[in-house]
Design an enzyme around this catalytic site. Structure first.
Site, PDB file in Angstrom:
ATOM      1  N   GLU A   1     -79.380 136.519  71.578  1.00 22.42           N
ATOM      2  CA  GLU A   1     -79.241 135.128  71.997  1.00 22.42           C
ATOM      3  C   GLU A   1     -77.823 134.917  72.521  1.00 22.42           C
ATOM      4  O   GLU A   1     -76.854 135.469  71.984  1.00 22.42           O
ATOM      5  CB  GLU A   1     -79.515 134.200  70.818  1.00 22.42           C
ATOM      6  CG  GLU A   1     -79.274 132.732  71.099  1.00 22.42           C
ATOM      7  CD  GLU A   1     -79.566 131.857  69.886  1.00 22.42           C
ATOM      8  OE1 GLU A   1     -80.488 132.197  69.112  1.00 22.42           O
ATOM      9  OE2 GLU A   1     -78.866 130.849  69.701  1.00 22.42           O
TER      10      GLU A   1
ATOM     11  N   GLU B   1     -72.827 124.609  72.885  1.00 26.93           N
ATOM     12  CA  GLU B   1     -73.369 123.781  71.816  1.00 26.93           C
ATOM     13  C   GLU B   1     -72.388 122.646  71.540  1.00 26.93           C
ATOM     14  O   GLU B   1     -71.174 122.825  71.665  1.00 26.93           O
ATOM     15  CB  GLU B   1     -73.588 124.592  70.540  1.00 26.93           C
ATOM     16  CG  GLU B   1     -74.658 125.652  70.650  1.00 26.93           C
ATOM     17  CD  GLU B   1     -74.868 126.375  69.324  1.00 26.93           C
ATOM     18  OE1 GLU B   1     -75.703 125.922  68.517  1.00 26.93           O
ATOM     19  OE2 GLU B   1     -74.176 127.390  69.101  1.00 26.93           O
TER      20      GLU B   1
END
Length: 291
Positions: A178, A183
């Protein structure tokens, strides 16, 4: 994204626009994209291979995007998240040259489960290995909101994901790999971070991450960039790098980053959401991928 599925510029602008138009046949940047870093000094990736400029009005381009809505086993997204992802235009739409991905406080029933919040989770139907990704975006605001722009390997075994539905799913997370380009947690407004998850660093034990504080992450557009080569993953905002991942030993645990990945955009809602939260959006001006 942290266990969520347990969940400038050296060439003239007109030269780049001409080259992009030759490649795509129809590449026209939004008028709001004038301050885009359309190339990065010394980048090996300057040929546009895929983009969405989010022109038009209404539903997103179904040729480019898949709306992932299927709940994981147990009926909730991993990590105690409390939203439904929907395929409605109320949660995902294009307007004035922008993608609007909207989180809302509203009672919504789907797949036999009633939840108090809705949002959306987009999977790109384009996947690639190595390149430079630029996303110009404004982030939602509110304690308990968790927007992300990130990538998963097409081989992830995750029911309901686009590439899983196409028969690519062979490998469980985190071993598929990933890449979290961005974020942002509403409880830490204006701090943006990037992370890398794999068999050597994942979940509550993530070591491979970095970030920076920027001004007005939710009120102004910023350009989030990942440069991905055979040697490294480098993350930056507005040309300022805040993290680079380049392990000395590249094996199946540390470097599953040598095959095709696809983009994901979503806003998750955490259990500590501000009770006064009603609605906020991730607004994306463009996404461009260069190789």
């Amino acid at each position: 994204m942290t266990k969520q599925h347990l969940p400038y510029f050296t060439i003239p602008l007109f030269v780049l626009l001409i080259s992009c138009a030759v490649f795509t046949g129809s590449f026209t940047p939004n008028e709001n994209s004038a301050n885009s870093p359309t190339s990065i000094q010394n980048s090996p990736f300057n040929t546009l291979v895929w983009s969405d400029e989010f022109s038009g009005t209404g539903a997103i381009d179904s040729e480019k995007w898949f709306l992932q809505t299927q709940l994981p086993p147990g009926g909730s997204w991993w990590g105690g998240l409390i939203q439904h992802y929907t395929d409605r235009t109320e949660n995902t739409y294009v307007e004035n040259g922008h993608l609007n991905l909207v989180a809302k406080k509203e009672k919504f029933r789907d797949q036999g489960k009633t939840k108090e919040y809705t949002s959306a989770r987009l999977n790109s139907k384009f996947a690639f290995t190595y390149g430079r990704i630029e996303i110009r975006a404004k982030l939602p605001k509110g304690i308990g909101t968790w927007p992300a722009i990130w990538m998963l390997n097409t081989n992830i075994d995750e029911d309901g994901a686009y590439w899983e539905n196409k028969g690519f799913g062979t490998t469980k997370w985190p071993h598929c790999g990933e890449i979290d380009i961005l974020e942002h947690w509403g409880k830490n407004q204006d701090y943006v971070s990037s992370a890398v998850h794999n068999g050597s660093s994942y979940g509550d034990y993530v070591e491979n991450l970095g970030g920076q504080t920027i001004e007005n992450a939710s009120d102004e557009f910023h350009i989030y960039t990942l440069e991905w080569t055979k040697e490294k993953l480098a993350f930056s905002v507005d040309g300022v790098e805040h993290y680079q991942y380049s392990p000395e030993v590249k094996d199946s645990k540390t470097w599953p980053y040598n095959s095709d990945y696809y983009l994901i955009l979503n806003i998750a809602i955490q259990p500590d959401i501000d009770p006064n939260f009603m609605e906020s959006a991730m607004v994306v001006d463009y996404i461009r991928i260069f190789q």
